[in-house]
Design an enzyme around this catalytic site. Structure first.
Site, PDB file in Angstrom:
ATOM      1  N   PHE A  23       0.869  -1.180   0.000  1.00 11.90           N
ATOM      2  CA  PHE A  23       0.000   0.000   0.000  1.00 11.90           C
ATOM      3  C   PHE A  23       0.900   1.221   0.000  1.00 11.90           C
ATOM      4  O   PHE A  23       1.682   1.427   0.933  1.00 11.90           O
ATOM      5  CB  PHE A  23      -0.914   0.014   1.224  1.00 11.90           C
ATOM      6  CG  PHE A  23      -1.815   1.222   1.280  1.00 11.90           C
ATOM      7  CD1 PHE A  23      -2.963   1.293   0.502  1.00 11.90           C
ATOM      8  CD2 PHE A  23      -1.499   2.300   2.099  1.00 11.90           C
ATOM      9  CE1 PHE A  23      -3.785   2.414   0.540  1.00 11.90           C
ATOM     10  CE2 PHE A  23      -2.313   3.430   2.149  1.00 11.90           C
ATOM     11  CZ  PHE A  23      -3.460   3.479   1.370  1.00 11.90           C
ATOM     12  N   GLU A  24       0.809   2.055  -1.037  1.00 10.29           N
ATOM     13  CA  GLU A  24       1.762   3.149  -1.213  1.00 10.29           C
ATOM     14  C   GLU A  24       1.111   4.523  -1.329  1.00 10.29           C
ATOM     15  O   GLU A  24       1.779   5.494  -1.682  1.00 10.29           O
ATOM     16  CB  GLU A  24       2.619   2.877  -2.458  1.00 10.29           C
ATOM     17  CG  GLU A  24       3.341   1.541  -2.422  1.00 10.29           C
ATOM     18  CD  GLU A  24       4.041   1.221  -3.737  1.00 10.29           C
ATOM     19  OE1 GLU A  24       4.742   2.107  -4.263  1.00 10.29           O
ATOM     20  OE2 GLU A  24       3.868   0.093  -4.241  1.00 10.29           O
ATOM     21  N   THR A  25      -0.190   4.623  -1.041  1.00 12.38           N
ATOM     22  CA  THR A  25      -0.901   5.884  -1.234  1.00 12.38           C
ATOM     23  C   THR A  25      -0.518   6.922  -0.190  1.00 12.38           C
ATOM     24  O   THR A  25      -0.491   8.120  -0.477  1.00 12.38           O
ATOM     25  CB  THR A  25      -2.418   5.639  -1.220  1.00 12.38           C
ATOM     26  OG1 THR A  25      -2.728   4.629  -2.185  1.00 12.38           O
ATOM     27  CG2 THR A  25      -3.183   6.899  -1.568  1.00 12.38           C
TER      28      THR A  25
END
Length: 448
Positions: A150-152
């Site tokens: 998850f890179e948001t």
């Protein structure tokens, strides 16, 4: 995952600093490629699983190439590259999960999804949906690498800069709505505190669910840990999320190279600093069997294969620093139906001529070193690349064992968690009843 571009000038100096590789016959080495049951895992009270004695360093394929769909065989097994059965992306050896249920985030159009901010996360069935997704992809008796991606936004408040600055701004705005009398300094302080706690709650819970669904997997987040401006900032920031290192049973930093203009020494330093930080947090916070598997890109978004000299930095330096292995990742965008035949043929040739022989060489050297000076009970770490012991202490340990094999005089042992001693010759006292163990993903413990 993000793309990386090859810097074509990485040739002589970098090769020398990456890893001195003997010229093994690539046809002679053997490698096991499948998991087996073992005692000691992330779900056990006795967390002392070991890798097979012939695999102190493993290279794991996580590239969604789809070549098997057109019956074009990639010779991964010829070179000891680990891969999922039937070459599926989510399998028994590795699972990189992009979908782990609902997350709060702000869309590109500014819409707040699931509350937008971690502090405002409001999905009614978060746990249930996350469990259903994980169970859908669960292999039987999974003992592989489990990676949540998850890179948001980022767990550390101050590192949400650039396009992620909106998360800091909206966090401050949220506090101001509740406390209009606070000055800017206090607003920021409270916003950071609330963010850190909420991000922890969400990320820790996702990790907990994954560990419950597949308790013998080695679970962690892609891109964690990472480095920042300097070692002091890196340590300060990563220590703030020590809860993540304590809970993770796998560490998956990225050593992708993005900047074309970096010098050879700067690129080597980046890889060394990133792997070194993973070693540090593993030593200080993580369970003793936590493996480190940096993610390596070998084909760019522009469809350029990395040169052997560049790959030697990523694979060789990771091996020299005592990582359990690396994960090879690439994008599926080049393997669409219209161009798949040609792309797969190019990939097949790259594996046969560049990637495969290099993997065989690196893994065989680390295997030979482990057997020669560590009795097969630990990994070899190069004396000049041990970020915990330093070069002087490393050399002292090396002198105790490397006389057995002068070829490895610049290496010392980092013992697996069940063993101790300079040469990993002594079985540690344990409350666990020992038996034959073959945890193919084991991280090993650092010598105190």
């Amino acid at each position: 995952m993000r793309a990386v571009v090859v810097v074509t000038g990485l040739v002589v100096v970098v090769v020398a600093t990456a890893l001195s590789l003997p010229n093994h016959d690539v046809k002679s080495a053997t490698s096991s490629r499948s998991s087996s049951d073992y005692q000691g895992s992330s779900g056990d009270d006795c967390d002392e699983g070991l890798p097979p004695p012939d695999q102190p360093f493993r290279v794991v394929w996580n590239h969604p190439d789809n070549c098997e769909r057109i019956k074009l065989h990639l010779p991964l097994d010829d070179y000891g590259i680990i891969f999922n059965k039937l070459r599926v992306f989510l399998g028994e050896e590795i699972q990189t999960l992009y979908d782990t249920g609902p997350w709060p985030y702000i869309s590109e159009t500014g819409k707040f999804i699931n509350g937008g901010l971690p502090q405002s996360f409001n999905h009614p069935d978060n746990d249930g949906e996350t469990q259903r997704i994980l169970k859908k992809h669960r292999p039987e008796n999974f003992t592989g690498l489990g990676v949540l991606d998850f890179e948001t936004w980022r767990a550390i408040y101050s590192t949400n800069f650039g396009p992620m600055t909106i998360y800091q701004n909206e966090s401050v705005k949220l506090v101001k709505e509740q406390h209009p009398d606070y000055d800017q300094k206090k607003l920021t302080k409270v916003a950071e505190k609330e963010w850190q706690q909420a991000a922890k709650d969400i990320m820790s819970n996702k990790l907990k669910i994954a560990q419950e669904v597949m308790p013998r997997g080695h679970w962690g987040y892609y891109l964690y840990p990472r480095t920042w401006d300097n070692k002091r900032d890196t340590k300060f920031r990563n220590d703030k999320i020590n809860w993540l290192w304590r809970q993770s049973t796998g560490l998956y930093p990225s050593i992708y190279i993005y900047d074309f203009s970096k010098t050879e020494s700067a690129i080597t330093k980046f890889v060394s600093d990133t792997v070194g930080e993973a070693v540090r947090v593993q030593k200080e916070f993580s369970p003793p069997n936590t493996p480190i598997y940096p993610y390596v890109m070998f084909q760019t978004m522009d469809n350029i294969f990395h040169y052997e000299d560049h790959l030697k930095i990523s694979l060789g330096l990771s091996a020299k620093m005592g990582a359990a292995g690396v994960v090879l990742w690439g994008t599926s965008k080049h393997y669409k139906e219209s161009t798949r035949q040609w792309q797969c043929q190019q990939l097949q040739e790259h594996i046969r001529t560049v990637l495969g022989p290099l993997v065989k060489n690196v893994t065989q050297m680390m295997t030979d070193c482990s057997r020669a000076i560590c009795e097969g009970h630990g990994r070899c770490v190069h004396n000049s690349h041990d970020v915990i012991l330093g070069e002087t202490e490393s050399q002292r340990l090396s002198d105790l064992c490397s006389t057995r094999q002068s070829r490895f005089r610049d290496y010392h042992c980092r013992c697996y968690s069940a063993w101790e001693g300079a040469c990993c010759q002594t079985l540690r006292p344990s409350r666990c009843q020992k038996r034959e163990q073959r945890n193919v993903h084991g991280g090993g413990d650092l010598i105190d």
